[in-house]
Design an enzyme around this catalytic site. Structure first.
Site, short mmCIF file in Angstrom:
data_model
loop_
_atom_site.label_atom_id
_atom_site.label_comp_id
_atom_site.label_asym_id
_atom_site.label_seq_id
_atom_site.Cartn_x
_atom_site.Cartn_y
_atom_site.Cartn_z
N GLN A 1 12.94 -1.25 -15.49
CA GLN A 1 12.34 0.08 -15.36
C GLN A 1 13.42 1.15 -15.21
OE1 GLN A 1 10.71 1.47 -11.49
NE2 GLN A 1 8.74 1.42 -12.53
N SER B 1 9.68 6.77 -0.79
CA SER B 1 10.23 6.65 0.56
C SER B 1 9.11 6.78 1.59
CB SER B 1 11.27 7.73 0.82
OG SER B 1 10.64 8.98 0.98
N ASN B 2 9.33 6.26 2.77
CA ASN B 2 8.29 6.36 3.79
C ASN B 2 8.00 7.81 4.16
OD1 ASN B 2 8.57 3.62 3.59
ND2 ASN B 2 8.48 3.23 5.79
N GLU B 3 8.96 8.69 3.96
CA GLU B 3 8.70 10.12 4.16
C GLU B 3 7.67 10.61 3.13
OE1 GLU B 3 11.73 8.79 4.13
OE2 GLU B 3 12.47 9.21 6.15
N GLU C 1 -1.22 -2.75 -7.49
CA GLU C 1 0.14 -3.14 -7.13
C GLU C 1 0.58 -2.45 -5.85
OE1 GLU C 1 -0.76 -1.95 -10.04
OE2 GLU C 1 -0.69 -3.73 -11.30
N TYR D 1 13.32 4.87 -14.22
CA TYR D 1 12.58 6.05 -13.77
C TYR D 1 13.53 7.04 -13.06
CZ TYR D 1 7.82 4.20 -14.60
OH TYR D 1 6.65 3.73 -15.15
N SER D 2 14.08 6.61 -11.90
CA SER D 2 14.87 7.51 -11.05
C SER D 2 16.14 7.98 -11.73
CB SER D 2 15.29 6.79 -9.76
OG SER D 2 14.18 6.49 -8.98
#
Lengths: 385, 382, 385, 382
Positions: free
Chosen positions: D123, D365-367, D241, D125-126
């Protein structure tokens, strides 16, 4: 009424001296210490630079706390801590705390003047790198099982010592061992017959050692401290190492947090610097608070330690600062990676060096849980009458 | 007249200590709640008569003219002895403001009566819709001849029910940036149109008040610092008083109570409790070290950096953690109101747990403190 | 592929029944329960409403878990928890958990059928409010010292029982006492000679009791459970009370967090709703997460509890949920006040009732620290072979 | 052909378990690091040959056509046995996307080779400046005849060094809202101009890659979902997913390791450690309960609510706390890299501590997860 900036306020001579020590360390760090060094040194058999160590000795740092009689400056733990903090802030793999503070002071606190005259000037000159081999279990309070049996005026040592820092590069070891009813300390040069050193990689990229002693003969001239004074000498040097080790952690915190806040100011996502997001701001403030609590506590602990006290009082002081420093540093290390996002997890970005060194040094000499326990025991918590 | 500042610190400390020990009422030591004027006024008058009431004020206004270093000793000695806080807005807030910014007439009119205790001052800043965002206040003052006519509502005025006088932030101009239309007024609490209503808190006391202003006429001469300059006046009050919001006093005292309770009920037999207690003990010890950093700056006559806000955050949150552990250690007694039996001692467990709540809210909420630290200290973007 | 909303998915009959119970509790709460009640009730000698209790009985809730033979519905702890959660969410000082679940089930688990036939129908009908008097120290694991001495077929009880809920308003007490080698349970009606009840104010505005027993005579007809079955009966009812008590805490969490997020959405400072500030958002999310962890764990614990298991397994399950619920609720309570700012600290604002009831019920039947310890002991942590 | 869905759950579970036990290599159970293609490909081929490789795919494309409930059983059995994750972007990400949105030609070209393992997908993406803010990506694709010419840099492509093919988000229009100028492209990794460079992590491995595109010519026929519709395509991939990002697998496994270590070194003699361990055990237990809530929704064919994001937050942060306690319990060995001796057992303490770091960063991210929960679940204002 109160418009004079703090910096313009008159200093006392001790503070002025400490400020000058700090400035020289800062200047040295700016010239000599670059994170890129860490990538090269970790690939070598000894993961620090003996040439740089020699230069540090010339700056007077390896002998800063050692007796003037042996070429040292006989300064206190507060001065040493100031130097350690500034150097560590720029990432220093050289074993200033392990060799100069812990091992050096331990030799100096012993009762063998001839041995001091042999080893300490070499340490002051930067020609000797000693290590202390004391720990035998995972925890600092694991009992010493190694034994030194008298054989005439000499001794025969058996035992296994772990987590010795530095491992690679140490010229010799100050080894603790049960000796009759007391604790003796013995100088064992690297390569002594029967003393086998096995290396393991610490997460900070340096090798630490496990020293296995099988019938190692130590002559009376190499007894660092007799059983009479050994335990007290050890406690004192251990406490000094805890304080200087906390200063080392404080320097690492400052380095890591500086990098992180700088990243927060410059990294743009969603059209803004990520440091403008309040959730990150508040967390960054909490890290700063932990850093400054450590700094303030370090100043106080060093001052009180120099004023002296009972063994329990000094143990409690040293454990107090190591507990705070280890916790604060670990929190800053984790958050430094998180706030950097994925880039912080890459080896090519420098913040990882701070992260790893913090993990290594928080564990070394006892982590925060161990030191809270030691503090509680030595300060009589729950024993009030 | 005694030259206090010429004494050695130690000599002064002994004198201060003796004065407190000789005069402060034993039964008011370490009060668990904020004392009302009726309870503490005798101590106020005692200090006043002895000339000790305004240690930080200049001698010419009736103070002791103590240098900052001596002043801190005085505060320390009070804290060590557990001296309760008297309603002190006159001494610590409005008195210094009048000394710095007041007209000669205002000084003559107000300062002596603060010294004697004849005037008791209360603060009227916050409003229902102006809490953290104080500058958005809406209580209005309109000039009518030589008086302002004040209308509006203030809230969270500490012990205003005991006040004879109020200092009030009012809006005098709605057409400028919100900070630039605010005026600082001195108001006699007996002026017609003022209603003071205590607010009952969940802790069951009433130390906060609402103050309603209904066409209250205040002489225009009662402005301090000039019309529309009130925001600046309020900010000058944030001198080194900011340190005391972060004093280790409260957490230290609460930790002492917790230790006594824990000894009585055998909580230290539990290694888990002992570790939690040890953490808190270190949190308080290190708060003391940090506090000393800033008092040292004051002692030397330096200027406080903005990161002094850390003290308030750490002190109040440490206090809250101590209160939580106290409730936890008390087990089934952890949910009881008022004094209850704990291993043979009588203790009011919930008081600290209650008071830990406003501690992290008043004096600039801890969220606002973190915003300040983020910008002023860490230089993170707005 | 997966576009069917969850609500449209077919339910099993047990779920449908639970949903209906929940809906009737919700409707009742909307009509009958107003926070303002709390301000009136706390001023009265008994701080709940016996008339409302009677109505609750008519809804079938006081007998929900009791045997059908005595007029109950014989439903399980999952159904009871659903009702308790919804009522508690709207603030319910009536002792549904203390009297109907804990005391009621305890009587039902005993071995005195005649006594059951006397007490349980009255409880089902809403005419009896029993309490359990079991605790003798600050902690739930404080040993029982009270003794029941046999005197012919009767017993004489001595001892002191603390933290009895309800205190004010209880018609009688199920008292545990050492009885030979076992634990007996005894029914002592309020006002029995020698049984003195002292009241203390709980922070939730209700009075709880300390019951002092001095030579209290209990006839054989009032023995709830003989020493043979007493301990097992007590554990089972205690565990059921822990689960239902956790549901009560979950309802309080939902009520407090709803009020708080609503306040965050509407309170404006600095020109914006304060709920748009990211630091508060992230903290609110963490509270929601704790609430939902509790909710999910409650569903699982109730299901596994109904499936049965060894005593240790059931104890561990009940302690698991009480530990989570107490911690989660306390965190939500503290943050609810903080996020409301000063207004939340005033008595005239309703969020304080949630705060106080949470503090009271988190402590009742053992707080999170106590239940983690019980969980660890009963689930064999550290004993793996 | 077996009708798996007609079986009882228990019957299917037994068959799945046996298949795994019979075929999965013992030495790869509970791998502490992400496995490379060379290590795990035999297991991939084994599944492929047995027809088990794509359990969730429709039968017509070579899958087993398992209903969601059965699929979850299959995942559970793998997790229970400690089956390592093969490079599975083809099976879990791009395959389902092609099935849903691909042309008949694309289906014929790509799907069979995912099934056989001939194609391994990665993949892209980033980008260095598009992390949490993915939609700001800048890798550019310009149409030139019947090809796009791609230039730019991608990063954090997991195991891209093992990929034969890449699916890539590129910018095809700079003059519209950032989400509306993105296109989804399928790219052969061997196309000239592509450079894949592994990134060394602080954990000492190289599971992430940078991918550089230098005038890479990609057939225009390789667009999925239409030009400038790439953002929508990427979002359709976030199906159930999302649950698996919050699987209890990792924390549960780490907790098991911690328990073994603690037994060996006697850590349970310490009440403090025992309480910390118990907390974590309850954190994992309650994570499992929460996880089951969402798998239950999937099992019944329902739609996942947005608060499924909680799973990822709690799972990764619980994992991080377990890793921290492991380091703490190890004392002086807590700072060692690689396997070290712990009370007679050999354990790599730092692995979990390292991998707990990216866990709270990747996959949103958890943020970012908390931002989503704040808006979509709590309805807090933007």
């Amino acid at each position: 009424m109160m418009s004079t900036p703090a910096a313009q306020v008159a200093e006392d001579p001790a503070e002025e001296q400490r400020r000058m020590l700090r400035e020289s360390a800062l200047a040295f760090a700016a010239n000599e210490l670059k994170p890129a060094r860490m990538r090269t040194l970790r690939l070598q058999p000894v993961q620090f630079d003996r040439k740089l160590w020699k230069t540090m000795a010339e700056m007077g740092w390896t002998g800063l706390m050692l007796p003037e009689a042996h070429g040292g400056s006989a300064l206190g733990i507060a001065d040493m801590s100031a130097v350690v903090e500034e150097l560590s802030r720029a990432l220093l793999p050289e074993p200033l705390v392990a060799s100069a503070v812990f091992a050096g002071n331990l030799i100096a606190h012993g009762d063998n003047d001839a041995l001091k005259a042999k080893l300490l000037p070499a340490l002051v000159a930067g020609d000797l790198i000693p290590a202390v081999a004391f720990q035998e279990g995972l925890k600092i309070d694991s009992p010493v099982q190694s034994r030194a049996e008298a054989a005439g005026k000499d001794f025969v040592l058996n035992g296994v010592k772990s987590y010795v820092r530095p491992g690679a590069g140490a010229d010799g070891f100050v080894v603790s061992a049960k000796c009759g009813d007391g604790l003796g300390l013995f100088w064992i040069p690297a390569g002594t017959t029967g003393a086998e050193l096995k290396l393991e990689r610490s997460t900070d990229g340096t090798d630490i050692g496990t020293l296995t002693l099988k019938n190692v003969k130590v002559g009376a001239d190499n007894v660092v401290a007799s059983a009479k004074v050994g335990a007290a000498a050890f406690d004192r040097a251990f406490n000094e190492a805890l304080i200087a080790g906390s200063a080392e952690l404080l320097g690492l915190m400052r380095g890591a947090l500086d990098m992180t806040t700088n990243y927060l100011r410059t990294r743009v996502q969603f059209g803004k610097p990520i440091g403008s997001f309040q959730a990150l701001q508040h967390r960054a403030v909490d890290l700063y608070l932990q850093q400054e609590l450590t700094a303030a506590a370090l100043v106080e602990v060093a001052r009180l330690f120099e004023e002296g006290g009972s063994g329990d009082q000094l143990n409690a002081l040293a454990s107090r600062i190591k507990a705070r420093a280890s916790d604060a540093a670990m929190q800053i290390a984790r958050e430094a990676i998180q706030m950097h996002g994925a880039i912080g997890f890459t080896d090519e970005y420098d913040v990882g060096f701070y992260f790893k060194r913090i993990v290594a040094l928080s564990a070394w000499l006892g982590n925060s849980a161990e030191h809270r326990r030691r503090y509680a025991a030595c300060s009589g918590i729950g024993k009030k009458t | 007249m005694t030259n206090w500042n010429a004494m050695s610190d130690e000599e002064f400390r002994q004198i201060a200590r003796k004065f407190i020990e000789d005069n402060y009422p034993q039964k008011l030591r370490y009060p668990s709640k904020r004392l009302r004027w009726a309870e503490i006024k005798d101590w106020y008058f005692t200090q006043s008569k002895a000339g000790w009431i305004a240690p930080g004020w200049p001698v010419e206004h009736g103070g002791m003219g103590l240098a900052p270093g001596k002043l801190i000793i005085w505060v320390e000695e009070q804290e060590n002895y557990g001296v309760g806080r008297a309603p002190d807005h006159g001494l610590t807030m409005i008195g210094p403001t009048i000394i710095q910014l007041g007209s000669p007439e205002q000084k003559a009119q107000y300062l002596p009566k603060i010294i004697t205790g004849e005037h008791v001052w209360g603060q009227c800043y916050s409003e229902p819709n102006a809490g953290s965002d104080l500058a958005s206040l809406r209580t209005e003052a309109v000039l009518d001849g030589d008086h302002f006519v004040v209308n509006g509502q203030k809230i969270w005025s500490t012990l205003a029910q005991d006040a004879t006088h109020l200092y009030v932030l009012v809006r005098t101009d709605k057409n400028v940036k919100k900070q630039e239309g605010i005026t600082f007024l001195l108001v006699d609490a007996n002026t017609p149109g003022i209603t003071i209503r205590p607010i009952m808190t969940i802790a069951g006391d009433d130390k906060f008040c609402e103050v309603f202003f209904d066409n209250v006429r205040v002489p225009a001469a009662n402005v301090i610092g000039g019309v529309n300059k009130g925001w600046t006046v309020a900010k000058t009050q944030l001198g080194f008083e900011r340190i005391f919001l972060g004093s280790p006093k409260l957490p230290q005292y609460a930790l002492g109570r917790l230790e006594d309770i824990a000894m009585k009920i055998g909580a230290f037999d539990d290694a888990l409790f002992t570790d939690k207690f040890t953490q808190l003990k270190l949190d308080v010890a290190d708060l003391n070290a940090l506090y000393r950093r800033y008092t040292e700056i004051v002692r030397r006559g330096g200027q406080l950096p903005p990161d002094v806000s850390m003290l308030k955050v750490w002190s109040t949150e440490t206090y809250a953690r101590i209160a939580s552990l106290m409730v936890e250690a008390a087990g089934a007694a952890g949910g009881l109101d008022g004094a209850t039996d704990l291993g043979g001692m009588t203790e009011d467990i919930m008081t600290h747990y209650y008071y830990a709540r406003p501690a992290t809210i008043y004096g600039g909420s801890n969220e606002v403190q973190r915003n300040i630290l983020s910008r002023a200290t860490l230089n993170l973007p707005g």
